[in-house]
Design a protein around this motif. Sequence first.
Motif, PDB file in Angstrom:
ATOM      1  N   ASP A  35     -23.332 -11.511  84.261  1.00  0.00           N
ATOM      2  CA  ASP A  35     -22.025 -10.871  84.364  1.00  0.00           C
ATOM      3  C   ASP A  35     -21.519 -10.467  82.993  1.00  0.00           C
ATOM      4  N   SER A  38     -22.761  -7.596  77.422  1.00  0.00           N
ATOM      5  CA  SER A  38     -23.211  -7.790  76.043  1.00  0.00           C
ATOM      6  C   SER A  38     -24.558  -8.507  76.040  1.00  0.00           C
ATOM      7  N   LEU A  54     -20.138  -7.729  88.326  1.00  0.00           N
ATOM      8  CA  LEU A  54     -19.229  -6.737  87.760  1.00  0.00           C
ATOM      9  C   LEU A  54     -19.493  -5.379  88.385  1.00  0.00           C
ATOM     10  N   GLN A  57     -17.731   0.858  85.502  1.00  0.00           N
ATOM     11  CA  GLN A  57     -18.669   1.884  85.039  1.00  0.00           C
ATOM     12  C   GLN A  57     -19.617   1.409  83.951  1.00  0.00           C
ATOM     13  N   ARG A  61     -23.462   2.315  82.521  1.00  0.00           N
ATOM     14  CA  ARG A  61     -23.730   2.702  81.128  1.00  0.00           C
ATOM     15  C   ARG A  61     -24.782   1.772  80.525  1.00  0.00           C
TER      16      ARG A  61
ATOM     17  N   PHE B 179     -11.367   2.262  78.113  1.00  0.00           N
ATOM     18  CA  PHE B 179     -12.554   1.538  78.556  1.00  0.00           C
ATOM     19  C   PHE B 179     -13.405   2.354  79.527  1.00  0.00           C
ATOM     20  N   GLU B 180     -12.729   3.163  80.334  1.00  0.00           N
ATOM     21  CA  GLU B 180     -13.433   3.993  81.318  1.00  0.00           C
ATOM     22  C   GLU B 180     -14.446   4.914  80.653  1.00  0.00           C
ATOM     23  N   ARG B 181     -14.003   5.548  79.577  1.00  0.00           N
ATOM     24  CA  ARG B 181     -14.858   6.544  78.931  1.00  0.00           C
ATOM     25  C   ARG B 181     -15.786   5.955  77.877  1.00  0.00           C
ATOM     26  N   ALA B 182     -15.636   4.684  77.617  1.00  0.00           N
ATOM     27  CA  ALA B 182     -16.482   4.059  76.607  1.00  0.00           C
ATOM     28  C   ALA B 182     -17.944   4.225  76.979  1.00  0.00           C
ATOM     29  N   GLY B 183     -18.736   4.619  76.025  1.00  0.00           N
ATOM     30  CA  GLY B 183     -20.164   4.802  76.292  1.00  0.00           C
ATOM     31  C   GLY B 183     -20.564   6.252  76.418  1.00  0.00           C
ATOM     32  N   GLU B 184     -19.584   7.139  76.499  1.00  0.00           N
ATOM     33  CA  GLU B 184     -19.917   8.559  76.638  1.00  0.00           C
ATOM     34  C   GLU B 184     -20.657   9.093  75.413  1.00  0.00           C
ATOM     35  N   TYR B 211     -24.081   2.258  71.489  1.00  0.00           N
ATOM     36  CA  TYR B 211     -23.214   1.827  72.588  1.00  0.00           C
ATOM     37  C   TYR B 211     -22.387   0.601  72.189  1.00  0.00           C
ATOM     38  N   MET B 215     -18.415   0.557  71.767  1.00  0.00           N
ATOM     39  CA  MET B 215     -17.604  -0.399  72.516  1.00  0.00           C
ATOM     40  C   MET B 215     -16.632  -1.111  71.576  1.00  0.00           C
ATOM     41  N   ARG B 265     -13.243  -9.661  78.130  1.00  0.00           N
ATOM     42  CA  ARG B 265     -14.250 -10.624  78.577  1.00  0.00           C
ATOM     43  C   ARG B 265     -14.498 -10.525  80.076  1.00  0.00           C
ATOM     44  N   LEU B 267     -14.349  -8.003  81.769  1.00  0.00           N
ATOM     45  CA  LEU B 267     -15.087  -6.774  82.059  1.00  0.00           C
ATOM     46  C   LEU B 267     -16.547  -6.877  81.611  1.00  0.00           C
ATOM     47  N   GLY B 268     -16.895  -8.030  81.080  1.00  0.00           N
ATOM     48  CA  GLY B 268     -18.303  -8.239  80.742  1.00  0.00           C
ATOM     49  C   GLY B 268     -18.658  -7.999  79.288  1.00  0.00           C
ATOM     50  N   PHE B 269     -17.627  -7.803  78.461  1.00  0.00           N
ATOM     51  CA  PHE B 269     -17.889  -7.596  77.041  1.00  0.00           C
ATOM     52  C   PHE B 269     -17.140  -8.635  76.205  1.00  0.00           C
TER      53      PHE B 269
END
Lengths: 123, 309, 114
Positions: A35, A38, A54, A57, A61, B179-184, B211, B215, B265, B267-269
């Motif tokens: 989850d 990173s 999760l 989006q 990516r 956050f939505e557009r992160a990674g474009e 990436y 981020m 966190r 959101l997985g980051f």
Amino acid sequence: MKSMTLEDVRRVLEAEVIVGKDLLHRRVKMGCGSDLMSDVLAFIKPASLLLTGLTNQQTVRTAEMQDIVAICFVRGKKPTDETVKLAQLKNIPLLATRFRMFEACGRLYTEGLPGDYEATESG
Amino acid sequence: MNRDEKITKIQELVYEMKVQEVMRRKVITVGPTTQMSELREILRVNRISGAPVVEGDALVGIISLEDFIKWLANREDDCPIGAKMTRDVKTLYADEPLVTAVNKLEQLGYGRFPVIDRETNELVGIITAGLVIEGLLRKLEIDYSEEEIHRYRASHIFEDILADRTKLLFEYDVVGQDFERAGESASGLKTTLRRLGIDPRIVRRVAIATYEAEMNVVVYTPGGKISCEIDPEKIVVDVRDSGPGIPDVEKAMQPGYSTAPEWVRELGFGAGMGLNNIQKCADEMVLTSDVGSGTHLKVCIFTEQGRGS
Amino acid sequence: MKLSEIVDRLDLSVRSGKEKLGEDVTGGYASDLLSDVIANSNEGDIWITLQIHQNIVAVASMNKLAGIVLVNGREPEEGTLEAAEQEAMPIMVTDMPTFEVVGKLYELGISGTR
């Protein structure tokens, strides 16, 4: 080393295919349950199947960056519309299973799908 | 694709694709008690040349247009289909590779095979030579259009350009807190590098490092710029932001050290792995930061050619 | 199955809560999202995660989990260890990733559906 098609994954996890119904012949060489994107970014190998709770989006990516074969959402979680759109655009199959992470990993493992540790150890 | 490539591609596909990908799922079946005289109408209306015979859930036989013609030619009395059908039905499993179907069609000379689910033993579809060809063509077309995307890839750009030194520069703007557009940016860069024909393993490392850096810019700063400079020897990714800066770079580099807020966190980051991961991907990495004015990250990854020299 | 047996079979290294290794493990839960674990894990579950900060101990004690396995070679933070000793919560570590730890537990008969 054993590998599976996404069709096998779908069957084992009784999963719904949300994106990529025509891509189920693709093969996954190993499984990865996480989850934390990173961690996925740091550890996962190409040709993996990512299992995650999760649904934003950034899962797509991450899959895109890491050349992940497909994503399977666990615990009955459904991806957001934006996630689905991005997956369609990037041609990354999305599956969804009602099983929790533990059950999903366990089922795939007993069906012969290795994790990246073993898959890498054995070359 | 030239002709040879296309043939190998088809051979590859026959092994890769499964019966279930080309079979027709909607199967017209008949019952063993249906009269032969009714068969013609069933075949005509559905525009098929044969049908599996099903009793309850069980597949008990198969009847074809040939059987019907034979019956007609012999001027026999009307009788149930059950009396004229072939009982020893050759079937295929849905998960078998297409090549099995192709071989069986050729060797046994039958026009169609009912398709059975290996686990439930239920009739799930039917396959004919026509459907196999149709399926292959459809697949080729999909693959071809994917190929098309890559057709204008400038793999030979460095060979075509005549100069003592050549460099390509791409720039991307990163919007902070989105956050939505992160990674474009990383996504765009990855696609571009692939089109340039750069080794996929190198592309992957550049993409992951970019990436992660992107981020960081999104999560911690109001925005920044990513530029990527490519020459035949190396790819240099340069990330600048106008954020608060990192007070202790050494500490920030420690695995697991993170100042990420809880929403990141969840959101997985923000697990404190990003900078380490960038370092793992990079051949060279320089991180400088001034509190109050921003952070500058420079990542260098050598290409095959650059590694050799 | 007893936690000590799992430790042996999977070759896990125990970092805390040694006195609780005799307890029974009745199920498994794998997640890196604390909110998910709070909401969905069950008493007696062995919890597989990447998270190492001390909140994991609070979550595990609250839901009366049997123990925590940290994967991918992660080590508990100092605060996490202190809290774990205080709460007598077994924490184990392994180099294996979640997928394989779960796979091996599943083969031992630990289930994820309850």
